[in-house]
Design a protein around this motif. Structure first.
Motif, PDB file in Angstrom:
ATOM      1  N   ALA A  67      18.306  10.853 -35.275  1.00  0.00           N
ATOM      2  CA  ALA A  67      19.598  10.161 -35.263  1.00  0.00           C
ATOM      3  C   ALA A  67      19.564   8.920 -36.154  1.00  0.00           C
ATOM      4  CB  ALA A  67      19.971   9.780 -33.831  1.00  0.00           C
ATOM      5  N   VAL A  68      18.468   8.178 -36.113  1.00  0.00           N
ATOM      6  CA  VAL A  68      18.370   6.975 -36.946  1.00  0.00           C
ATOM      7  C   VAL A  68      18.332   7.351 -38.427  1.00  0.00           C
ATOM      8  CG1 VAL A  68      16.856   5.035 -37.560  1.00  0.00           C
ATOM      9  CG2 VAL A  68      17.303   5.554 -35.150  1.00  0.00           C
ATOM     10  N   GLU A  69      17.620   8.407 -38.757  1.00  0.00           N
ATOM     11  CA  GLU A  69      17.446   8.794 -40.157  1.00  0.00           C
ATOM     12  C   GLU A  69      18.617   9.579 -40.750  1.00  0.00           C
ATOM     13  OE1 GLU A  69      15.109   7.980 -42.469  1.00  0.00           O
ATOM     14  OE2 GLU A  69      14.549   6.544 -40.924  1.00  0.00           O
ATOM     15  N   HIS A  70      19.346  10.312 -39.933  1.00  0.00           N
ATOM     16  CA  HIS A  70      20.345  11.234 -40.483  1.00  0.00           C
ATOM     17  C   HIS A  70      21.769  11.016 -39.985  1.00  0.00           C
ATOM     18  CE1 HIS A  70      16.979  13.459 -42.108  1.00  0.00           C
ATOM     19  NE2 HIS A  70      16.453  13.527 -40.904  1.00  0.00           N
ATOM     20  N   CYS A  92      23.049  10.747 -28.398  1.00  0.00           N
ATOM     21  CA  CYS A  92      24.375  10.789 -29.008  1.00  0.00           C
ATOM     22  C   CYS A  92      24.429   9.791 -30.159  1.00  0.00           C
ATOM     23  CB  CYS A  92      25.441  10.442 -27.983  1.00  0.00           C
ATOM     24  SG  CYS A  92      25.409  11.537 -26.549  1.00  0.00           S
ATOM     25  N   ASP A  93      25.055  10.213 -31.246  1.00  0.00           N
ATOM     26  CA  ASP A  93      25.189   9.339 -32.413  1.00  0.00           C
ATOM     27  C   ASP A  93      26.606   9.447 -32.944  1.00  0.00           C
ATOM     28  OD1 ASP A  93      25.314  11.574 -34.354  1.00  0.00           O
ATOM     29  OD2 ASP A  93      23.180  11.818 -33.935  1.00  0.00           O
ATOM     30  N   GLY A  94      26.874   8.706 -33.997  1.00  0.00           N
ATOM     31  CA  GLY A  94      28.210   8.671 -34.586  1.00  0.00           C
ATOM     32  C   GLY A  94      28.492   9.775 -35.585  1.00  0.00           C
ATOM     33  N   GLY A  95      27.650  10.792 -35.630  1.00  0.00           N
ATOM     34  CA  GLY A  95      27.842  11.893 -36.566  1.00  0.00           C
ATOM     35  C   GLY A  95      27.032  11.689 -37.835  1.00  0.00           C
ATOM     36  N   PRO A  96      27.025  12.674 -38.703  1.00  0.00           N
ATOM     37  CA  PRO A  96      26.182  12.622 -39.911  1.00  0.00           C
ATOM     38  C   PRO A  96      26.476  11.407 -40.790  1.00  0.00           C
ATOM     39  CG  PRO A  96      27.131  14.808 -39.621  1.00  0.00           C
ATOM     40  CD  PRO A  96      27.796  13.907 -38.622  1.00  0.00           C
ATOM     41  N   ALA A  97      25.397  10.813 -41.292  1.00  0.00           N
ATOM     42  CA  ALA A  97      25.519   9.685 -42.226  1.00  0.00           C
ATOM     43  C   ALA A  97      25.770  10.220 -43.630  1.00  0.00           C
ATOM     44  CB  ALA A  97      24.243   8.849 -42.206  1.00  0.00           C
ATOM     45  N   ALA A  98      26.406   9.415 -44.458  1.00  0.00           N
ATOM     46  CA  ALA A  98      26.680   9.804 -45.842  1.00  0.00           C
ATOM     47  C   ALA A  98      25.391   9.885 -46.657  1.00  0.00           C
ATOM     48  CB  ALA A  98      27.651   8.817 -46.477  1.00  0.00           C
ATOM     49  N   THR A  99      24.398   9.068 -46.304  1.00  0.00           N
ATOM     50  CA  THR A  99      23.111   9.062 -46.998  1.00  0.00           C
ATOM     51  C   THR A  99      21.983   9.091 -45.979  1.00  0.00           C
ATOM     52  OG1 THR A  99      23.005   6.648 -47.049  1.00  0.00           O
ATOM     53  CG2 THR A  99      24.014   7.732 -48.952  1.00  0.00           C
ATOM     54  N   GLU A 100      20.799   9.512 -46.421  1.00  0.00           N
ATOM     55  CA  GLU A 100      19.621   9.541 -45.561  1.00  0.00           C
ATOM     56  C   GLU A 100      19.160   8.124 -45.251  1.00  0.00           C
ATOM     57  OE1 GLU A 100      18.223  12.149 -44.200  1.00  0.00           O
ATOM     58  OE2 GLU A 100      19.212  13.729 -45.319  1.00  0.00           O
ATOM     59  N   GLN A 122      24.972   8.207 -38.228  1.00  0.00           N
ATOM     60  CA  GLN A 122      25.487   6.851 -38.204  1.00  0.00           C
ATOM     61  C   GLN A 122      25.595   6.357 -36.756  1.00  0.00           C
ATOM     62  OE1 GLN A 122      29.381   6.828 -40.036  1.00  0.00           O
ATOM     63  NE2 GLN A 122      29.830   8.863 -39.307  1.00  0.00           N
ATOM     64  N   PRO A 123      25.669   5.031 -36.575  1.00  0.00           N
ATOM     65  CA  PRO A 123      25.813   4.490 -35.224  1.00  0.00           C
ATOM     66  C   PRO A 123      27.180   4.858 -34.641  1.00  0.00           C
ATOM     67  CG  PRO A 123      25.718   2.731 -36.881  1.00  0.00           C
ATOM     68  CD  PRO A 123      25.600   4.022 -37.601  1.00  0.00           C
ATOM     69  N   PRO A 124      27.369   4.651 -33.351  1.00  0.00           N
ATOM     70  CA  PRO A 124      26.439   4.108 -32.366  1.00  0.00           C
ATOM     71  C   PRO A 124      25.422   5.154 -31.920  1.00  0.00           C
ATOM     72  CG  PRO A 124      28.497   4.676 -31.285  1.00  0.00           C
ATOM     73  CD  PRO A 124      28.688   4.953 -32.759  1.00  0.00           C
ATOM     74  N   LEU A 125      24.429   4.697 -31.199  1.00  0.00           N
ATOM     75  CA  LEU A 125      23.334   5.552 -30.740  1.00  0.00           C
ATOM     76  C   LEU A 125      23.074   5.258 -29.274  1.00  0.00           C
ATOM     77  CD1 LEU A 125      20.900   7.445 -31.389  1.00  0.00           C
ATOM     78  CD2 LEU A 125      19.666   5.390 -32.115  1.00  0.00           C
ATOM     79  N   HIS A 126      22.976   6.317 -28.469  1.00  0.00           N
ATOM     80  CA  HIS A 126      22.559   6.095 -27.086  1.00  0.00           C
ATOM     81  C   HIS A 126      21.781   7.283 -26.554  1.00  0.00           C
ATOM     82  CE1 HIS A 126      26.226   8.235 -25.618  1.00  0.00           C
ATOM     83  NE2 HIS A 126      25.490   8.463 -24.559  1.00  0.00           N
ATOM     84  N   LEU A 127      20.985   6.988 -25.544  1.00  0.00           N
ATOM     85  CA  LEU A 127      20.097   7.946 -24.887  1.00  0.00           C
ATOM     86  C   LEU A 127      20.588   8.179 -23.475  1.00  0.00           C
ATOM     87  CD1 LEU A 127      17.293   9.444 -24.531  1.00  0.00           C
ATOM     88  CD2 LEU A 127      16.393   7.205 -23.821  1.00  0.00           C
ATOM     89  N   PRO A 129      22.326   2.310 -24.309  1.00  0.00           N
ATOM     90  CA  PRO A 129      22.603   2.142 -25.739  1.00  0.00           C
ATOM     91  C   PRO A 129      21.302   1.779 -26.453  1.00  0.00           C
ATOM     92  CG  PRO A 129      23.338   0.224 -24.520  1.00  0.00           C
ATOM     93  CD  PRO A 129      22.841   1.215 -23.492  1.00  0.00           C
ATOM     94  N   LEU A 130      21.162   2.221 -27.690  1.00  0.00           N
ATOM     95  CA  LEU A 130      19.986   1.908 -28.509  1.00  0.00           C
ATOM     96  C   LEU A 130      20.456   1.302 -29.824  1.00  0.00           C
ATOM     97  CD1 LEU A 130      18.046   5.270 -28.059  1.00  0.00           C
ATOM     98  CD2 LEU A 130      17.507   3.088 -26.938  1.00  0.00           C
ATOM     99  N   ALA A 131      19.679   0.374 -30.354  1.00  0.00           N
ATOM    100  CA  ALA A 131      19.966  -0.179 -31.671  1.00  0.00           C
ATOM    101  C   ALA A 131      19.736   0.920 -32.705  1.00  0.00           C
ATOM    102  CB  ALA A 131      19.059  -1.372 -31.950  1.00  0.00           C
ATOM    103  N   HIS A 132      20.611   1.028 -33.660  1.00  0.00           N
ATOM    104  CA  HIS A 132      20.492   2.064 -34.694  1.00  0.00           C
ATOM    105  C   HIS A 132      19.569   1.570 -35.806  1.00  0.00           C
ATOM    106  CE1 HIS A 132      21.657   4.859 -37.885  1.00  0.00           C
ATOM    107  NE2 HIS A 132      21.942   5.672 -36.881  1.00  0.00           N
ATOM    108  N   ARG A 133      18.268   1.521 -35.503  1.00  0.00           N
ATOM    109  CA  ARG A 133      17.250   1.116 -36.472  1.00  0.00           C
ATOM    110  C   ARG A 133      15.926   1.765 -36.075  1.00  0.00           C
ATOM    111  NH1 ARG A 133      18.538  -4.218 -33.950  1.00  0.00           N
ATOM    112  NH2 ARG A 133      16.840  -4.611 -32.516  1.00  0.00           N
ATOM    113  N   PRO A 134      14.927   1.742 -36.939  1.00  0.00           N
ATOM    114  CA  PRO A 134      13.672   2.462 -36.680  1.00  0.00           C
ATOM    115  C   PRO A 134      13.009   2.143 -35.342  1.00  0.00           C
ATOM    116  CG  PRO A 134      13.742   1.753 -38.956  1.00  0.00           C
ATOM    117  CD  PRO A 134      14.939   1.134 -38.280  1.00  0.00           C
ATOM    118  N   GLU A 135      13.181   0.955 -34.827  1.00  0.00           N
ATOM    119  CA  GLU A 135      12.565   0.580 -33.552  1.00  0.00           C
ATOM    120  C   GLU A 135      13.185   1.310 -32.362  1.00  0.00           C
ATOM    121  OE1 GLU A 135      14.009  -1.705 -35.690  1.00  0.00           O
ATOM    122  OE2 GLU A 135      12.174  -2.400 -36.639  1.00  0.00           O
TER     123      GLU A 135
END
Length: 149
Positions: A70-73, A96-104, A75-80, A27-33
């Motif tokens: 995935a972080v930019e486009h 893998c991510d939670g699908g497209p985010a409503a905003t960038e 939504q969470p969750p995020l994993h590698l 699992p990865l934190a859904h943030r720029p890091e």
């Protein structure tokens, strides 16, 4: 069977996902890091698998691009997920991510057109095949990098 069809992709991107011989998921934190964390994880795994440096560089850049997207486009969750199949001589990457985010994301929203948008072109040059598909509640973005003979 999961379809790897995605509209507007090259024939090379439409390769069928392979059965993996060995693999791991994190699992990865859904943030720029997250891209940095994913590169660190990937580097350790590739060293354990004794993947050649030039192949490792391609895998690391591909992982970084997929996680950043995935972080930019999305939504969470995020994993590698990383795996390798000696039969196909490829390293298989899934983000893998939670699908497209409503905003960038903040970075993408602040950029001009020329400052982003080349990630998939980079991935196309580095990989033997790549693509994406939707599953219930998530999107899977994958890439295969050939292991040098």
């Amino acid at each position: 069977m999961i379809s790897t069809y995605a509209p507007n992709i090259s024939p090379r991107q439409a390769a069928v996902r392979r059965t993996r011989a060995s693999g791991h998921a994190w699992p990865l934190a859904h943030r720029p890091e997250a891209a940095k964390a994913a590169r660190k994880i990937t580097q350790a795994v590739l060293a354990q698998w004794r993947v050649a440096d030039e192949v490792a560089d391609s895998v690391l850049l591909t992982v970084s691009e997929l996680v950043t997207n995935a972080v930019e486009h999305a939504q969470p969750p995020l994993h590698l997920e990383l795996s390798r199949n000696p039969g196909t001589r490829r390293v298989h990457i899934e983000v893998c991510d939670g699908g497209p985010a409503a905003t960038e994301g903040d970075w993408a929203a602040s950029c001009t057109r020329g400052e982003h948008g080349r990630g998939l072109q980079i991935i196309d040059q580095l990989t033997a095949a790549h693509g994406d598909h939707a599953e219930p509640g998530r999107a899977v973005h994958w890439a295969d990098v050939a292991i040098a003979a």
